[in-house]
Every structure is written in structure tokens, then in C-alpha cells.
Scaffold this active site. Structure first.
Site, PDB file in Angstrom:
ATOM      1  N   HIS A 514      -5.371   9.050 -11.685  1.00 36.68           N
ATOM      2  CA  HIS A 514      -4.193   9.243 -10.832  1.00 36.68           C
ATOM      3  C   HIS A 514      -4.501   8.905  -9.371  1.00 36.68           C
ATOM      4  CE1 HIS A 514      -0.433  11.473  -9.603  1.00 36.68           C
ATOM      5  NE2 HIS A 514      -1.118  11.485  -8.469  1.00 36.68           N
ATOM      6  N   GLU A 515      -5.507   9.569  -8.833  1.00 41.51           N
ATOM      7  CA  GLU A 515      -5.813   9.352  -7.419  1.00 41.51           C
ATOM      8  C   GLU A 515      -6.263   7.924  -7.171  1.00 41.51           C
ATOM      9  OE1 GLU A 515      -4.692  11.338  -5.386  1.00 41.51           O
ATOM     10  OE2 GLU A 515      -4.334  13.002  -6.768  1.00 41.51           O
ATOM     11  N   HIS A 518      -3.314   5.740  -6.521  1.00 42.43           N
ATOM     12  CA  HIS A 518      -2.925   5.744  -5.102  1.00 42.43           C
ATOM     13  C   HIS A 518      -3.862   4.839  -4.302  1.00 42.43           C
ATOM     14  CE1 HIS A 518       0.053   8.921  -5.224  1.00 42.43           C
ATOM     15  NE2 HIS A 518      -0.783   9.829  -5.678  1.00 42.43           N
ATOM     16  N   HIS A 521      -2.995   1.282  -4.543  1.00 38.67           N
ATOM     17  CA  HIS A 521      -1.787   1.026  -3.751  1.00 38.67           C
ATOM     18  C   HIS A 521      -2.174   0.819  -2.275  1.00 38.67           C
ATOM     19  CE1 HIS A 521       2.672   2.486  -3.074  1.00 38.67           C
ATOM     20  NE2 HIS A 521       2.539   1.188  -2.920  1.00 38.67           N
TER      21      HIS A 521
END
Ligand SMILES: [Zn+2]
Length: 730
Positions: A514-515, A518, A521
Site C-alpha cells: 500500500h505505502e 503511494h 505515485h
């Protein structure tokens, strides 16, 4: 399984500092805040202060080898002063307003403040101390005043407005157009069009809100630490593994409680140890410590703080012409209105709560069959859910954890998937200084071997770290400034005792994916202007790339590559993998319900009109959950209001629904990958080009539609969560 950490995976700072950074990247006005900003120590020590100069390290990485506690405050102070001077020059110049001399000039301004604030807030979140907290208490309101000095400066606003009003006749690129519209919007929403009297009030509200938010953070950190479970007798921890007991003994030792055992609190209501603790009284004690951490009437009690914050936010929204803080906050989001967001949440509630009640009934049956003779309570849920899971799937966490050794998951899971999709490679750098010895740094090389970004990982729990997990940037990518991205991930995984491997739960594994979503991104950002860079997108879009990246954790090719036994190197047996897959929809009634409850509590607070803050926090919560038809007695909200960091100090006020909103996108997006051959470079390149590289240069909904070929559908989410049967009852 992916759900839990989807939530524990909170990029709190993605937003907290992204919005600050956006504001900081902008500019300022001379008049008002000079008086507020000059009260502290003189700038001084410029030469000796590493924050005063652009870092000469690769990628302009922060000089953590040189930065000391005492450097932050003078750098913030001088940064604010410089920024005001720069903005003053922009506002007062005689040249007619133009994109370059106004908008671009603001993008370039505040370099020192931006650098100092990003470093400071990053360290405050992950590795704080009393000195830094004191600095934050003093500086946070001044930073708010510094922003107000920019956004409430009429002379400056008139220049921005002029560029904006002439935009149709200007030959702007699409990105420049997006930037101009963004500036104009930010000024208007900050109050640039208000009367002088109302501007004075907005400034006062921002001051007090900033102070209250810092108060909340400090109280929550202290309350969480103070309410750790401490036991004198190791038999009270019956059910925990030998490693976990060793870790608890070490945690006690670290606190000067040698001979005892300490289980620190996680940020959520439910605590992971409750799944294992056999002693019901201890489970209950742990649960009460968790839910009461900031509600004991002591100096860590946050009830008055949050009531006041809700009141002030409602007042500010009213001044700006909105019916509530939520209406104000959602105007710039994909959801557009609180009604739209609440509708998604309440539409999901019947299926979720029905499933949760079925799950509760299953557990009650088990309790009764064991002749235990009590009624299921919230502190029993995870313990009996784990029992049911063992019976139904014959799967328990301790069987799978040896296959999830941290470094292996990182290199052969997280990095491997990113390599297959995007062609990027990683090499660890031991020459880049860090703020704490557990932090690791990797250089990321693009598919063509060229330098792309720097990435830091700070995975282990510490008492001086905020709860949860998040991502942010030390340096934002920007063509204008010539910066590549410097990004970090922070989590709260249990640190193993010395010499032991870090074995993760499957939730931890998905938190890493998940992290890192980010992080991608942030790293793939390919924009000109810092304000539009990377993760600086609407909240209800920012969780899309991260939640999307979680899906790869269970992709058959990726999973087979990383899920290997840490001692033997043997792949996870197929039967065990099947069990994990089969059990994915297990406990989803509970997990969806606690998420919806927290999201709706957020809206209960932030749809209040001005002057309506409740006297009794607990009663207010109970009434709200009933009203939204989401209350299940054995399933408390994932966060109660008094320790709901996202909405009081994490930048997610009226924004916690964003996880669910983004989940519609990420499940729908993953379905596209599935339809198009999954883990391929071609698919990855298309996603990177059309979504991950664009930052906020395009409207998020448009960007998604262009990539997907249509608007998102909620079908894939219902499927993923296994809620479809319940929602379409015959
Ligand atoms: Zn996230």
C-alpha cells in the site's frame, strides 16, 4: 485480509504536509504575519545550519547527518521571513500581472521554508521528541498565519485573479491552465473575497485550529503510550508466541519496567494481540485501554479539543459560505458533496452490517459450544474470529508469518512487482544519512537505468512515532525546480528482538504494498510545477494508487516469488496459499462495518452546522451510528472520535470516506488489469503514463475515465469484499 491494512495504511502525512507544502510553495503577504513571526529567536547561525542551504547530497536528500533539533526553529522562522519578503515583492511589483511574474514566481518562492517544513514535519511524525514538539507548538500557528498572509493578501489575489480572468486568451499548456485554476480556487477558498472583518476572523480561526491540532497530536501520542498494556505476570499473556512475549519483555525493559511485559497500543480501536490472548479479562483490559486512551479526564483527554475543533471548522465554513465543514471540504474532491459520499457509505451499510451480524452469530455458536457461557463482546471478536478462521480454513497467523520475512517481502515482493510492471530497479544506499538507525534508503533507477528517485523505509514501531502507516516526500518532483522525488514510507511493524528476523502478518505485507503504491505515485510524478506534483491530488483519489498496488501482493506470480520460508527458502505450500485466498473474504462484515462507522462518524462531526457541537462526545457518537443505520454493538468504529487522528490532525477531516471512495476505483482498476493480462510492462507503462505520472495536472475523474474507458463501477468492490450475496438478497 487486504482490508485491515488498507485502513491501517494511512498516508496521514500525504495530505497533512502535501497541503502545507502546496500552501508553502505558493507565497505570502507582508503585512499581517510579520508581527506574529518575528517574536522568536533571530535567524542567526545561517552558515552552520544545514537547513539554510540546498542539500548537496544526491537528489538533495536531507542532511540528517548534520541536522540537529536546534536547527529547525531558526530555519522555519527565517523561511517564513524570506517567503514573506518574496511574496511581498511579487504582490507589489509594477509590471502587469502575468503567469510568469505572478504564478510561477509564487511556485519558486518559499524554498527555505518548504525544505525546513518538509524535513521538520517528516521527523515530527516518525521520530519526535520533547524539543521538536515544543517547536511545533510554537511554530504551527505561525505557519498558519504565514499562509493567511498570502491567501488573504488582496493585492496578491488581484494579480492571481487577473491571470485567471485572462486565461482563455492566454496560450497556456493544459498544465499551466490547471495551475492557474488551482491558484485562483485556493485563494477564494482561503477567504480572499471576504470582507476585512471576516478575514480577521478567519485568521483567528486558523490560529486556534492550528494550535488545537497540535494539542490533539501531542495528547494522542502521550495517551497511546501511557495506555499500553502492562502485565506483571507472564501467564497473563498466554496465547502470544514466544517471540511476541520476548518483544513484550524488551518493550518493558525499554521503558524501565524490567521484569514486566508491555504490549504497546496500535492506533486502531481493536488491537492485534486480542486475536491471541486467551485470558478474557486481559483482552477486556486491553480493549478498554485502547478505547479510553484519550478519554480519562487527565491531561491527555482530547474531548474538549475535538469539540472545539468541530465548532471552529463549522464556523469557518459558514463564513466562507458553506453549510458545513464537510460541504466546504468536499467541493474540491471527486465526491463533490457530503451527500454523495454519505450515500456510497450508507448504501454499503446494510450488506456490511448483515454480514457482521452473521459473523457474530457464528462466534456465539462457537462460544456456546465450548460451554463458556457468556455473550460475545467487542474484546472477544478477534479472538473468536481467529478460532472460527482456524476451524473453517484451518489457518492461523503463526503458520503463515514465517513465509513473510520483511526483507524478502520487500525485495522479492514489493520491488519485484514494481520491476515487472514498470521496469524500475533498486539499489540500497548506505551513504545517504538517516534520522534513525532503523531507516533504510534505496535509489530507484528507471527502466533505462537513469536515476529516478530516492526512497526511504522506516518500518518499525517506536513510542515516539505516530501510529499507522504513511508516505510523504522529503523533496517533491518538479521540472521547474529541477528536482527528482525523494519519498519515504513509514509503518509500525513490530520490531523483532535483537538477532531475530522480522516476520510479518499478511496485513503488514499489504501495508508495505500500500505505502509503496503511494511512493510510486510520488516517484513517477512527471510535472513542471511543484503544486501539482505527485500525490498532491484530491484525498478521495490519493488512496487509489496505493490501494491499487495492494492487489499485487496476492498476484500468483508475485506471491510465489516472495512468499518463501525464511529458514528453508521453501515456497509457501499450495494448500496454505489456497487457504489465504479462501479466507480473504472472511471477517469482511466486521472490517467493512468498522470502516463505515468511522467514516460516518467523521461526517457526523463535520456536517454539523455552526454552533451545534455536542456536549457529550460518547452520546453523540452512539446517536450518529444509529442514525446512519450502521451500529452493531459488538463492532465498534475502527477509531472512536477521541483518537481519530485522520480527522483531527491528519488532514482527512470529512475525508476518511476517501478510502472507500478510492476502493471503488482500485478494485475497478485491478479488474481492468485482469482483463488485459495482469502483470505486464505494457499494462504498467499505460498506468504510469495515464495516471501515476500526472499528479494533479488533470481532473482526477477525467484521468480515470480516459484510462479505463468508462467511469468506475462499484461491482468489483462488492465482489472483492464478498458482500455481493448479501447486497442482492433474493
Ligand atoms: Zn494510503
Amino acid at each position: 485480509m487486504k482490508r485491515t491494512n488498507k485502513l491501517s495504511a494511512e498516508p496521514r502525512l500525504v495530505f497533512a504536509t502535501a497541503s502545507l507544502a502546496a500552501a508553502l510553495a505558493s507565497g505570502c503577504a507582508p503585512s499581517v504575519s510579520t508581527t506574529t513571526t518575528t517574536s522568536a529567536p533571530a535567524p542567526a547561525t545561517g552558515a552552520a545550519n544545514p537547513l539554510f542551504v540546498e542539500s548537496d547530497l544526491p537528489y538533495h536528500a536531507p542532511r540528517f547527518d548534520l541536522i540537529r533539533n536546534e536547527h529547525y526553529q531558526p530555519a522555519l522562522e527565517e523561511g517564513m521571513r524570506e517567503r514573506l519578503a518574496e511574496i511581498d515583492a511579487i504582490a507589489k511589483q509594477t509590471a502587469p500581472p502575468a503567469f510568469e511574474n505572478t504564478i510561477v514566481a509564487m511556485e519558486r518562492s518559499g524554498a527555505l521554508l518548504n525544505r525546513a517544513a518538509k524535513t521538520f514535519f517528516g521527523v515530527i511524525g516518525a521520530n519526535t521528541n520533547d524539543t521538536l514538539q515544543k517547536v511545533q507548538e510554537i511554530e504551527a500557528p505561525k505557519l498558519a498565519a504565514n499562509n493567511d498572509a498570502i491567501y488573504l493578501n488582496d493585492q496578491l489575489y488581484q494579480r492571481v485573479k487577473s491571470v485567471y480572468d485572462n486565461r482563455a486568451r492566454s496560450n497556456f499548456t493544459p498544465e499551466q491552465m490547471a495551475l492557474v485554476e488551482r491558484y485562483n480556487r485556493d485563494f477564494v477558498r482561503a477567504g480572499a473575497r471576504l470582507s476585512e472583518a471576516d478575514k480577521v476572523r478567519v485568521r483567528a480561526l486558523n490560529q486556534e485550529l492550528s494550535k488545537l491540532s497540535t494539542d490533539f497530536s501531542n495528547k494522542l501520542l502521550a495517551g497511546t503510550k501511557a495506555n499500553a498494556l502492562v502485565v506483571d505476570n507472564v501467564s497473563d499473556l498466554d496465547g502470544l508466541s514466544a517471540d511476541e512475549i520476548q518483544t513484550a519483555a524488551q518493550a518493558a525493559k525499554d521503558r524501565g519496567l524490567t521484569g514486566k511485559w508491555v504490549v504497546p497500543l496500535r492506533n486502531t480501536t481493536q488491537q492485534p494481540s486480542q486475536a491471541e490472548l486467551k485470558n478474557r479479562a486481559v483482552r477486556k483490559r486491553l480493549f478498554q485501554l485502547s478505547t479510553m486512551r484519550t478519554e480519562r479526564g487527565d491531561s491527555n483527554d482530547t474531548r474538549a479539543t475535538i469539540r472545539r475543533m468541530a465548532e471552529l471548522r463549522a464556523e469557518k465554513a459558514k463564513l466562507l459560505g458553506y453549510s458545513s465543514w464537510a460541504a466546504y471540504a468536499l467541493e474540491t474532491q471527486g465526491a463533490k458533496t457530503p451527500e454523495n459520499a454519505i450515500k456510497l457509505l450508507t448504501d454499503l451499510a446494510p450488506a456490511a452490517t448483515a454480514r457482521a451480524r452473521t459473523e457474530a452469530a457464528d462466534m456465539q455458536k462457537l462460544i456456546d459450544s465450548q460451554g463458556a457461557g457468556f455473550k460475545l463482546e467487542p474484546w472477544d471478536w478477534q479472538y473468536y474470529a481467529e478460532q472460527v478462521r482456524k476451524v473453517r480454513y484451518s489457518l492461523d497467523e503463526s503458520q503463515i508469518m514465517p513465509y513473510f520475512e520483511l526483507n524478502n517481502v520487500l525485495q522479492n515482493g514489493v520491488f519485484f512487482a514494481a520491476n515487472r510492471l514498470y521496469g524500475i530497479t533498486f539499489r540500497e544506499r548506505h551513504d545517504i544519512p538517516v534520522y534513525q538507525p532503523d531507516v533504510r534508503v534505496f535509489e530507484v533507477l528507471d527502466a533505462n537505468g537513469q536515476p529516478l528517485a530516492l526512497w526511504y523505509a522506516d518500518y518499525f514501531k517506536r513510542d515516539n512515532k505516530q501510529g499507522g502507516a504513511w508516505m510523504d516526500n522529503w523533496v517533491d518532483q518538479s521540472g521547474l525546480m529541477g528536482f527528482k522525488a525523494v519519498v519515504y514510507n513509514v509503518a509500525n511493524f513490530t520490531k523483532p528482538a535483537a538477532g531475530q528476523p522480522a516476520l510479518l502478518t499478511y496485513d503488514d505485507v499489504t501495508t508495505m504494498f500500500h505505502e509503496f503504491g503511494h511512493a510510486l505515485h510520488g516517484m513517477f510524478s512527471n510535472v513542471q510545477y511543484p503544486t501539482l506534483s505527485g500525490t498532491n491530488v484530491p484525498r478521495d483519489f490519493v488512496e487509489f494508487p496505493s490501494q491499487f498496488n495492494e492487489h499485487w501482493a496476492l498476484d500468483p506470480i508475485v506471491f510465489a516469488y516472495y512468499a518463501k520460508h525464511y529458514q528453508t527458502g521453501a515456497p509457501m505450500p499450495a494448500a496454505l496459499v489456497d487457504k489465504i485466498k479462501q479466507s480473504r473474504t472472511f471477517n469482511q462484515g466486521f472490517e467493512t462495518t468498522e470502516l463505515l462507522e468511522a467514516s460516518l462518524l467523521d461526517f457526523a462531526w463535520h456536517t454539523l452546522p455552526a454552533g451545534a457541537a455536542p456536549a457529550d462526545v460518547d452520546a453523540f457518537e452512539a446517536t450518529a451510528l444509529e442514525r446512519y443505520n450502521v451500529a452493531v454493538p459488538q463492532v465498534p468504529p475502527r477509531y472512536h472520535s477521541t483518537y481519530f487522528s485522520h480527522i483531527w490532525d491528519g488532514g482527512y477531516s470529512a475525508g476518511y470516506y476517501a478510502y472507500t471512495w478510492s476502493e471503488v476505483l482500485d478494485d475497478d482498476a485491478f479488474a481492468w488489469f485482469r482483463e488485459h493480462g495482469g502483470l505486464t510492462r505494457e499494462n504498467g507503462l499505460r498506468f504510469r503514463t495515464m495516471i501515476l505520472s500526472k499528479g494533479a495536472t488533470e481532473d482526477a475523474a477525467t484521468m480515470y475515465r480516459n484510462w479505463r474507458g468508462r467511469d468506475p463501477s462499484v461491482e468489483a468492490l462488492l465482489e472483492e469484499r464478498g458482500l455481493k450475496a448479501d447486497s442482492s438478497v433474493k
